[in-house]
Design a protein around this motif. Structure first.
Motif, short mmCIF file in Angstrom:
data_model
loop_
_atom_site.label_atom_id
_atom_site.label_comp_id
_atom_site.label_asym_id
_atom_site.label_seq_id
_atom_site.Cartn_x
_atom_site.Cartn_y
_atom_site.Cartn_z
N TYR A 1 -4.47 7.24 1.10
CA TYR A 1 -4.72 5.99 1.81
C TYR A 1 -6.22 5.72 1.95
O TYR A 1 -6.64 4.58 2.13
N LYS A 2 -7.02 6.77 1.92
CA LYS A 2 -8.46 6.57 2.07
C LYS A 2 -9.08 5.97 0.81
O LYS A 2 -10.21 5.48 0.85
N SER B 1 -8.09 12.35 -9.38
CA SER B 1 -9.21 13.16 -8.93
C SER B 1 -8.94 13.78 -7.56
O SER B 1 -9.37 14.89 -7.26
N ARG C 1 -1.17 12.34 1.58
CA ARG C 1 -0.85 10.94 1.87
C ARG C 1 -2.03 10.26 2.57
O ARG C 1 -2.46 9.18 2.20
N ALA C 2 -2.57 10.96 3.59
CA ALA C 2 -3.71 10.40 4.32
C ALA C 2 -4.91 10.21 3.40
O ALA C 2 -5.64 9.22 3.50
N SER C 3 -5.12 11.15 2.50
CA SER C 3 -6.27 11.05 1.59
C SER C 3 -6.07 9.94 0.57
O SER C 3 -7.01 9.25 0.19
N HIS D 1 1.06 15.65 4.34
CA HIS D 1 0.37 14.75 5.26
C HIS D 1 -1.04 14.47 4.78
O HIS D 1 -1.51 13.33 4.75
N ARG D 2 -1.73 15.54 4.40
CA ARG D 2 -3.13 15.38 4.02
C ARG D 2 -3.26 14.58 2.72
O ARG D 2 -4.15 13.73 2.59
N THR E 1 -7.95 7.37 -12.26
CA THR E 1 -8.90 8.47 -12.11
C THR E 1 -9.06 8.86 -10.66
O THR E 1 -9.10 10.03 -10.31
N ARG E 2 -9.18 7.85 -9.80
CA ARG E 2 -9.39 8.14 -8.38
C ARG E 2 -8.20 8.91 -7.81
O ARG E 2 -8.37 9.86 -7.05
N GLU F 1 -3.96 -0.87 -6.69
CA GLU F 1 -4.45 -2.07 -7.36
C GLU F 1 -4.50 -1.81 -8.86
O GLU F 1 -4.85 -0.73 -9.31
N GLU G 1 -9.88 3.21 -1.64
CA GLU G 1 -9.93 1.76 -1.42
C GLU G 1 -8.86 1.02 -2.22
O GLU G 1 -8.39 -0.04 -1.81
N ASP G 2 -8.50 1.54 -3.38
CA ASP G 2 -7.60 0.81 -4.26
C ASP G 2 -6.12 1.11 -3.97
O ASP G 2 -5.25 0.58 -4.65
#
Lengths: 584, 192
Positions: free
Chosen positions: B65-66, B21, B61-63, B58-59, B17-18, B10, B68-69
Motif C-alpha cells: 500500500y505504501k 522489488s 500488504r502494508a508495504s 500484514h507487513r 518492478t516496484r 496503476e 504510490e502506484d
C-alpha cells in the motif's frame, strides 16, 4: 501560497520551456533555496534559473547537496531540494537520498537525464537513476515531456511531506527541459492525498489503550522522531505530565521533548543511560510514540521489555509488529491519535515508579565523566558538555556518525525541537558538515555547530569551500582522536584490541580551514576550551576548532550488539583510559 | 505459509518492478505472479503468490500500500476464493498414439487447441493440482511432454466483489463504453 516579492506569478497561464516550468513549479511550492551542482543534462534548467527568485547553493559534491537538502528539511520542517545532473551527478546523490529515506526526511531531488531519444542507449552520462533509487525513495518519476514536469514536481512535494515523509526523485530528460508547454500550476495539482488505507484507530482501540495506561504501574513513554514529524510535542507533554509517565528518547527524538523536563529520563538504546534502559526492562507498559523499535533501541527482540504491554502509536502500518509485537496499535497521525486519547486519561499518581527510577540512577551519575576530577586530558564528553553549557543549549547541532555522535546525544541536552540534525537510521559518515550547511540556510539567524569526528569530517570536508563561498557563519568542531573511534571501540571490546585500519592520519584541520579562508584554532586542554569556543562564536564568519581529545576513550554505557538492554556495559569505576600510542 | 495477494496497480511503466522489488527486498521468492487488465480502466490486477512467514502477510500488504502506484491490496490467504491457472501443454503425438491424448483431455476437461503431424497442444484450466495431474499422466504415457507454459495463479474472492478502489473513487463498477468491447462483465456491488 505566499511568495510575496516574487516577480513570477505561477497563476498566469503561459507557454514556458520545461526548464522554466521546473523553477516556476518550485517557486509555486514555496521553495527558496536549492542545493546543487550543474552538468550537461541539467544545463537547460540552470540556464533558466536566473529568471526565478530561488537561491542556488553550489556544492562541491552531489552527496553534499543531498545532505544539505536533508539538513535544511530537518531544521525547518520544510521540504529540502537538491539538484544534480545525470549519470555520476545522480549516483552521487544516492547516499544522501538513502540517509533521508531511513530517517523519513521530506526531500525532493531533481536530476537531469539524457534526451528521451537516446534513453536506454548507454549515452554519455546516462544512468538509470530511477531504477537505482527505487528502494531508497518513497517514490520517483522519470519525466520525458515538458507537460509532465509540473505535475511530477507537485506530486513529488505532496508525496515527500505526506504520511510518513521521505525523499522523492524526479528525473527529467534534457529534451523535456528544452521543449515548451503551457504552464498551469493549479492544473498540475496532484489528486487529493489518500491516507494509507490501513490506518486504524477506532474508539475500541483507544479505550483499550487508555485502559492499559490507567492500570499501568510502571509505564514508560518511548518518544521518537514521529513527534517532530507530527508536531505532537505538546500532546506528548500532556500525556506525560497528566499521567506522570517518564519518557525515554530515541536518538532522532532528542529535542522533541525537552531534555530538562523532570519526566525526561534521557536517551534509550545502545548508548542510552543505564536507568532509561533499566526502566524499559522493568516497565509494565510501553507507550511508543512515533518510533519504530529500531534494533539499536531494543537490543534483541526476545529479551526486550518482556514484562511490558506495548502500545504503538505510529503512522506507518508496515511498522506495526515488525520488530516488536505490540498489544494495541493505534495506527495514525500521532498528534491526532493523542488528541483522541488524552480525554480518556484523567490523571494518575506515578510518584512511586518515578522514585524507583531515580533510585536506579545509583552510582551511574557519579561515574559520569563530568563528575570525575580533571586529569588534564581533554575528553570528547567535556567538549559536548561545555558546548551545551556555553551555547545554553540553544544551538542547532549537526553531528556526524560515531563516538562523538553518541557523546553529543548524551551531553548536549536538547530542549528545543529540530536542534539536533543527525543521521540515525543509515548512520552516514560525512553527514554533519553538509547537513549543518543546510540547517544554516534554513535558519540563518540560529547558531549552528557542526560536530564531526576526524574520520567523517574528511568524507565531505570539501564542503568547507561551500561555506567559504557562501560566507556562512558556521562553527565546526572536529573531535579529533586519531582513530575511527567507534570502530576502534568495537575492536577494543569485541576484537581483542586488534586496531585494524582504524588509526587515522589526518591533515592539520586548522590549516585546511585556513586554506579555505576559514579561521580556526586547535584545543588540546580543557582549560583552553571556553576561550576558543567564545572566540569562534564572536567571530563574524565560519570558524573551525580542532579538538585534540583523548585517543582511546570509549562511549559508555554500551549494549553489545545482540545483547539485552539490561546487559549493558556500564561506565567503569575507574578512568578507563589505557596508555595511548602517543604516551608510550 | 503460502500468501496470496490481489493488488490493483496503476497501468504504468515500472510498476511491476516496484512490486517485485518489495518482495526481493524482503528476500521473499514470488512463486507465481499474474498481471492483466482489470474491470477498472487504467488499473491492472495482480495475483501474487509468495511463501513467507505467517506474520509477514500484514507487513507485505502494508508495504504494498505504501507504493504510490498501488491502489488496493487484498490478502486472500486462507479466504474462500476461486483460484485458477491456465496451462498450454505440447506433447509428442502422431497418428498412432493421438487418440489416447484425446481421451485424457476429455477426462481432464481440457481442450486440444493445436494438432500437428508430430505434436498436439492441450489447453487446460483449473487448480494447480489438476494441471500437475495431467502433466504427470502424460509423462507416464509414450506421449512425451515437449513444452509446458503455465499462466500462474489467478484468484478472486467468492461472493461480493472486493474492489474498494471503485467505491473509494466513487465510480460505478458498470463497464464504460470503452470497456464493453473488452468483454468485461459487470461486477456485483456489495449491498450497503
Amino acid at each position: 501560497m505566499t511568495h510575496g516579492q516574487s516577480e513570477f506569478h505561477p497563476e498566469v497561464l503561459t507557454r514556458l520551456t520545461g526548464a522554466e516550468i521546473l523553477w516556476a513549479t518550485l517557486v509555486g511550492e514555496s521553495v527558496t533555496d536549492v542545493f546543487g551542482y550543474p552538468g550537461g543534462a541539467i544545463l537547460p534548467a540552470y540556464d533558466a534559473l536566473r529568471k526565478f527568485p530561488i537561491r542556488h547553493i553550489l556544492v562541491r559534491h552531489e552527496q553534499g547537496a543531498a545532505h544539505m537538502a536533508d539538513g535544511y528539511a530537518r531544521a525547518s520542517g520544510k521540504v529540502g531540494v537538491a539538484i544534480a545532473t545525470s549519470g555520476p551527478g545522480a549516483t552521487n546523490l544516492v547516499t544522501g537520498i538513502a540517509t533521508a529515506m531511513m530517517d523519513s526526511i521530506p526531500m525532493v531531488c531533481i536530476t537531469g537525464q539524457v534526451s528521451s531519444k537516446v534513453l536506454g542507449t548507454d549515452a554519455f552520462q546516462e544512468i538509470d537513476i530511477t531504477g537505482i533509487t527505487l528502494p531508497v525513495t518513497k517514490h520517483n518519476f522519470l519525466v520525458s515531456r515538458a507537460e509532465e514536469i509540473a505535475p511530477a514536481i507537485r506530486a513529488a512535494f505532496q508525496i515527500a511531506q505526506s504520511g510518513r515523509p521521505g525523499p522523492v526523485l524526479v528525473d527529467i530528460t534534457k529534451d523535456a527541459q528544452q521543449a515548451t508547454a503551457i504552464f498551469d500550476f493549479a492544473g498540475a495539482k496532484p489528486r487529493a492525498y489518500a491516507p494509507h488505507p490501513m490506518l486504524h484507530c477506532n474508539d475500541q482501540k483507544l479505550h483499550q489503550a487508555a485502559e492499559l495506561i490507567r492500570k499501568a504501574e510502571r509505564p514508560v513513554i518511548l518518544a521518537g522522531h514521529g513527534i517532530l514529524q507530527a508536531r505532537a510535542g505538546e500532546q506528548v507533554r500532556s500525556l506525560a505530565e497528566r499521567m506522570q509517565i517518564p519518557i525515554g528518547m530515541t536518538l532522532l527524538g532528542l529535542g522533541a521533548f525537552p531534555a530538562s523536563h523532570p519526566l525526561n529520563m534521557g536517551m534509550m538504546g545502545m548508548h542510552g543511560e543505564s536507568w532509561v534502559n533499566q526502566a524499559i526492562q522493568e516497565a509494565d507498559l510501553l507507550i511508543a510514540c512515533g518510533m519504530r523499535f529500531d534494533d539499536r533501541v531494543i537490543g534483541t527482540p526476545a529479551t526486550y521489555a518482556t514484562k511490558a504491554k506495548k502500545i504503538h502509536i505510529e503512522i506507518d502500518p508496515a511498522e506495526i509488529n515488525k520488530n516488536i509485537a505490540v498489544d494495541v496499535a493505534l495506527v495514525g497521525d500521532l498528534r491526532e491519535v493523542l488528541e483522541q486519547l488524552l480525554p480518556l486519561l484523567p490523571g494518575r499518581d506515578g510518584s512511586a515508579w518515578l522514585r524507583l527510577i531515580e533510585a536506579s540512577k545509583g552510582t551511574a551519575a557519579v561515574r559520569d565523566i563530568r563528575n570525575l576530577p580533571d586529569s588534564g586530558h581533554l575528553y570528547a564528553a567535556h567538549v559536548m558538555h561545555d558546548l551545551w553549557r556555553i551555547t545554553e543549549g540553544r544551538a542547532i547541532v549537526a553531528t556526524d556518525v560515531g563516538q562523538h555522535q553518541m557523546w553529543e546525544a548524551q551531553y548536549y541536552h536538547h530542549d528545543f525541537p529540530r536542534t539536533l540534525i543527525t543521521s540515525g537510521g543509515l548512520g552516514t559518515m560525512g553527514f554533519a558538515l553538509p547537513a549543518g550547511i543546510g540547517a544554516k540556510f534554513a535558519c540563518p539567524d540560529r547558531e549552528v555547530w557542526v560536530i564531526a569526528g576526524d574520520g567523517g569530517f574528511q568524507m565531505t570536508a570539501s564542503e568547507l569551500a561551500t561555506i567559504a563561498q557562501e560566507k556562512l557563519k558556521i562553527h565546526i568542531a572536529v573531535i579529533n582522536n586519531g582513530y575511527l573511534g567507534m570502530v576502534r571501540q568495537w575492536q577494543e571490546f569485541f576484537y581483542e584490541r586488534n586496531y585494524q585500519s582504524t588509526p587515522l592520519v589526518s591533515p592539520d584541520f586548522v590549516k585546511l580551514a585556513d586554506a579555505h579562508g576559514i579561521r580556526g584554532a586547535a584545543v588540546r586542554k580543557r582549560a583552553e576550551l571556553e576561550n576558543v569556543v567564545n572566540e569562534a562564536r564572536a567571530h563574524d564568519g565560519p570558524f573551525l576548532i580542532n579538538f585534540m581529545v583523548e585517543q582511546e576513550d570509549s562511549v559508555y554505557p554500551m549494549i553489545p550488539a545482540g545483547s539485552a538492554l539490561h546487559e549493558m556495559i556500564r561506565r567503569p569505576d575507574q578512568n578507563p583510559l589505557i596508555e595511548t600510542p602517543q604516551d608510550s | 505459509m503460502l500468501h496470496t495477494f490481489v493488488a490493483y496497480v496503476e497501468d504504468k511503466p515500472g510498476v511491476l518492478t516496484r512490486v517485485a522489488s518489495l518482495f526481493r527486498r524482503l528476500n521473499i521468492n514470488i512463486i507465481s505472479l499474474t498481471v492483466g487488465r482489470s474491470e477498472r480502466t487504467g488499473y491492472s490486477r495482480m495475483t501474487i503468490v509468495a511463501e513467507a512467514s505467517d506474520q509477514a502477510g500484514h507487513r507485505i500488504r502494508a508495504s504494498l500500500y505504501k507504493l504510490e502506484d498501488v491502489a488496493e491490496v487484498d490478502d486472500i490467504s486462507g479466504i474462500s476464493a476461486v483460484t485458477r491457472e491456465l496451462a498450454l501443454i505440447k506433447v509428442a503425438a502422431n497418428a498412432e498414439n493421438r487418440s489416447g491424448v484425446f481421451e485424457l483431455a476429455e477426462v481432464f476437461r481440457a481442450r486440444i487447441v493445436d494438432l500437428a503431424p508430430e505434436s498436439m497442444m492441450i489447453e487446460i484450466t483449473g487448480v494447480e493440482s489438476k494441471i500437475e495431474g495431467l502433466i504427470q499422466v502424460l509423462n507416464e504415457r509414450e506421449n512425451r511432454v515437449l513444452e509446458v507454459c503455465r499462466s500462474g495463479k489467478m484468484t478472486m474472492r467468492r461472493g461480493h466483489h472486493t474492489s474498494r478502489v471503485l467505491r473509494a473513487m466513487g465510480v460505478s463498477s458498470e463497464p464504460s463504453a470503452s470497456d464493453s468491447d473488452r468483454n468485461v462483465l459487470p461486477t456485483v456491488e456489495e449491498p450497503e
